[in-house]
Design an enzyme around this catalytic site. Structure first.
Site, mmCIF file in Angstrom:
data_model
loop_
_atom_site.group_PDB
_atom_site.id
_atom_site.type_symbol
_atom_site.label_atom_id
_atom_site.label_comp_id
_atom_site.label_asym_id
_atom_site.label_seq_id
_atom_site.Cartn_x
_atom_site.Cartn_y
_atom_site.Cartn_z
ATOM 1 N N ASP A 96 0.905 -1.351 -0.086
ATOM 2 C CA ASP A 96 -0.067 0.000 -0.006
ATOM 3 C C ASP A 96 0.881 1.225 -0.019
ATOM 4 O O ASP A 96 1.257 1.745 1.027
ATOM 5 C CB ASP A 96 -0.829 0.077 0.939
ATOM 6 N N LYS A 110 0.474 3.685 -2.445
ATOM 7 C CA LYS A 110 -0.185 4.887 -3.148
ATOM 8 C C LYS A 110 0.315 5.554 -4.196
ATOM 9 O O LYS A 110 0.522 6.778 -3.826
ATOM 10 C CB LYS A 110 -1.219 5.578 -2.129
ATOM 11 N N GLY A 115 -13.923 -2.081 10.983
ATOM 12 C CA GLY A 115 -13.588 -1.778 12.416
ATOM 13 C C GLY A 115 -13.273 -0.523 12.866
ATOM 14 O O GLY A 115 -13.950 0.387 13.339
ATOM 15 N N GLY A 171 -14.964 2.348 11.439
ATOM 16 C CA GLY A 171 -16.237 2.290 11.750
ATOM 17 C C GLY A 171 -17.088 1.459 10.629
ATOM 18 O O GLY A 171 -18.307 1.428 10.460
ATOM 19 N N GLY A 172 -16.168 1.025 9.542
ATOM 20 C CA GLY A 172 -16.999 0.322 8.454
ATOM 21 C C GLY A 172 -17.338 -0.937 8.934
ATOM 22 O O GLY A 172 -16.808 -1.494 9.743
ATOM 23 N N LYS A 180 -19.787 -6.937 6.861
ATOM 24 C CA LYS A 180 -20.929 -7.395 6.129
ATOM 25 C C LYS A 180 -21.661 -6.390 5.272
ATOM 26 O O LYS A 180 -21.768 -6.964 3.960
ATOM 27 C CB LYS A 180 -21.874 -7.711 7.263
HETATM 28 O O1 3DU Z 1 -8.059 1.330 9.641
HETATM 29 P P1 3DU Z 1 -7.234 -0.159 9.806
HETATM 30 O O2 3DU Z 1 -6.120 -0.340 11.051
HETATM 31 O O3 3DU Z 1 -8.127 -1.071 9.558
HETATM 32 O O4 3DU Z 1 -6.206 -0.140 8.432
HETATM 33 C C1 3DU Z 1 -6.727 0.070 7.170
HETATM 34 C C2 3DU Z 1 -5.563 0.186 6.341
HETATM 35 O O5 3DU Z 1 -6.006 0.366 5.005
HETATM 36 C C3 3DU Z 1 -4.316 1.159 6.562
HETATM 37 O O6 3DU Z 1 -3.144 0.474 6.283
HETATM 38 C C4 3DU Z 1 -4.559 2.349 5.630
HETATM 39 O O7 3DU Z 1 -3.534 3.173 5.331
HETATM 40 C C5 3DU Z 1 -5.236 1.575 4.510
HETATM 41 N N1 3DU Z 1 -6.168 2.107 3.477
HETATM 42 C C6 3DU Z 1 -7.315 2.667 4.185
HETATM 43 O O8 3DU Z 1 -7.593 2.767 5.483
HETATM 44 C C7 3DU Z 1 -8.098 3.527 3.335
HETATM 45 C C8 3DU Z 1 -7.959 3.695 1.998
HETATM 46 O O9 3DU Z 1 -8.733 4.343 1.130
HETATM 47 C C9 3DU Z 1 -6.802 3.158 1.670
HETATM 48 C C10 3DU Z 1 -5.976 2.310 2.326
#
Ligand code: 3DU
Length: 260
Positions: free
Chosen positions: A92, A94, A218, A221-222, A225
Site C-alpha cells: 500500500d 499509493k 472496524g 467504523g466500516g 458485512k
Molecule cells: O483502519 P485499519 O487499521 O483497519 O487499517 C486500514 C489500512 O488500509 C491502513 O493501512 C490504511 O492505510 C489503508 N487504507 C485505508 O484505510 C483507506 C484507503 O482508502 C486506502 C488504504
C-alpha cells in the site's frame, strides 16, 4: 478449480482468487499498526501473521511500516513469510508521482517480492501510471487503483463533480476512476468499507470485471458485512485484528462473518 496461466505463474488476480478459495476467506490483513510493547517490529509482524494466517486470503503492508522495517530487510522477511503461508502480499504505497519515479517505486516493491502495488489514478495514464502497468505486466504482478478512500474527507477529491472531457457532462470523480480501472485493466480497486453506497455504485460500473478491496473495517467504523453485501470481494482489516487481545480470534471472527 483455477487453472495455471502464462505457463509458470498465476496472475495476481488469480493468485488472490485461489488463496480466497483455499482459505475460504476474503480477509486481507493490514499489518501496519503493531502493539507498542517494545519488541522487534519484524518478529512482532511475523508472529501476528503466523497466528492469523489460517483465516486470511492475503496480506497488505503500508508505507509507514515499511519505513522502519526497511524494504529489503524486515519488509522482505515478512513478505517471504506470507508467501510461505500461501498468502499474496499487497504494497500500500499509493503511487502518486510522475511516470519515471512511479516506475522505479513499483520495480523496487516488486523486486522485494510484493505481488501488487496500490496506485492513485489522479496522476493519469501517460507519463503517470502507464509505466507502472508496464512493469506489472513484465513482472506478472498487480496494480490496484484507489477509487474512493475510506476517510471522512474522501469526498473532497474522489467525490468531486467534474466535467467529462469527451462529452462535457457532469460526472463524479470516482465513477470516472472506476471506468479507468476497466480501460486500464487494473487488477483491483479500493473503495472504503465506510461508504457501502459507493461500493454498490462502483460495483455496478465494474460489473464484476475488477474486484473491489475495502479497507476501513472496524477501527474506522466500516461494517464488514455491509461492505461485502454491497459488492466488495476482499475486506482489508488492520487495527481491529492487530491490536485485538487475540488477533487470531479477531481474524477468525471477521473471516466467519463474510464466509465466501
Ligand atoms: O483502519 P485499519 O487499521 O483497519 O487499517 C486500514 C489500512 O488500509 C491502513 O493501512 C490504511 O492505510 C489503508 N487504507 C485505508 O484505510 C483507506 C484507503 O482508502 C486506502 C488504504
Amino acid at each position: 478449480m483455477i487453472v495455471e496461466e502464462r505457463g509458470m505463474r498465476l496472475s495476481f488476480r488469480l493468485r488472490m482468487e485461489e488463496s480466497a478459495e483455499k482459505k475460504d476467506s476474503r480477509i486481507v490483513l493490514a499489518l501496519d499498526q503493531l502493539p507498542e510493547d517494545g519488541g522487534d517490529l519484524t518478529k512482532k509482524g511475523i508472529r501476528i501473521l503466523e497466528e492469523t494466517s489460517p483465516f486470511l486470503c492475503g496480506l497488505k503492508l503500508n508505507h509507514h511500516l515499511v519505513l522502519p522495517l526497511g524494504l529489503f530487510d524486515g519488509a522482505k522477511k515478512i513478505v517471504d513469510k506470507a508467501h510461505s503461508l500461501g498468502l499474496p502480499v499487497i504494497m500500500d504505497c499509493k503511487i502518486n508521482d510522475v511516470g519515471y519515479t512511479n516506475r522505479v517505486i513499483a520495480e523496487n516493491y516488486y523486486r522485494a517480492g510484493f505481488d501488487a502495488v496500490i496506485a492513485n489514478p489522479f496522476v493519469g495514464w501517460e507519463d503517470g501510471l502507464e509505466p507502472v502497468f508496464e512493469v506489472a505486466e513484465i513482472m506478472n504482478r498487480g496494480v490496484i487503483l484507489l477509487v474512493f478512500m475510506s476517510h471522512k474527507a474522501a469526498w473532497e477529491g474522489y467525490g468531486q463533480k467534474i466535467h467529462d472531457p469527451n462529452t462535457g457532462e457532469p460526472k463524479l470523480q470516482y465513477t470516472v476512476f472506476a471506468q479507468k480501472a476497466l480501460s486500464w485493466k487494473a487488477d483491483g480497486v479500493i473503495v472504503g468499507a465506510t461508504f457501502p453506497e459507493k461500493i454498490r455504485e462502483v460495483h455496478a460500473i465494474l460489473g464484476g470485471k475488477v474486484p473491489i478491496y475495502s479497507p476501513g473495517v472496524g477501527a474506522q467504523g466500516g461494517d464488514v458485512k455491509a461492505a461485502a453485501e454491497a459488492g466488495s470481494q476482499y475486506l482489508i482489516v488492520g487495527r481491529a485484528i492487530t491490536l485485538a487481545d487475540s488477533p487470531k480470534q479477531a481474524a477468525r471472527m471477521f473471516r466467519d462473518s463474510v464466509k465466501k
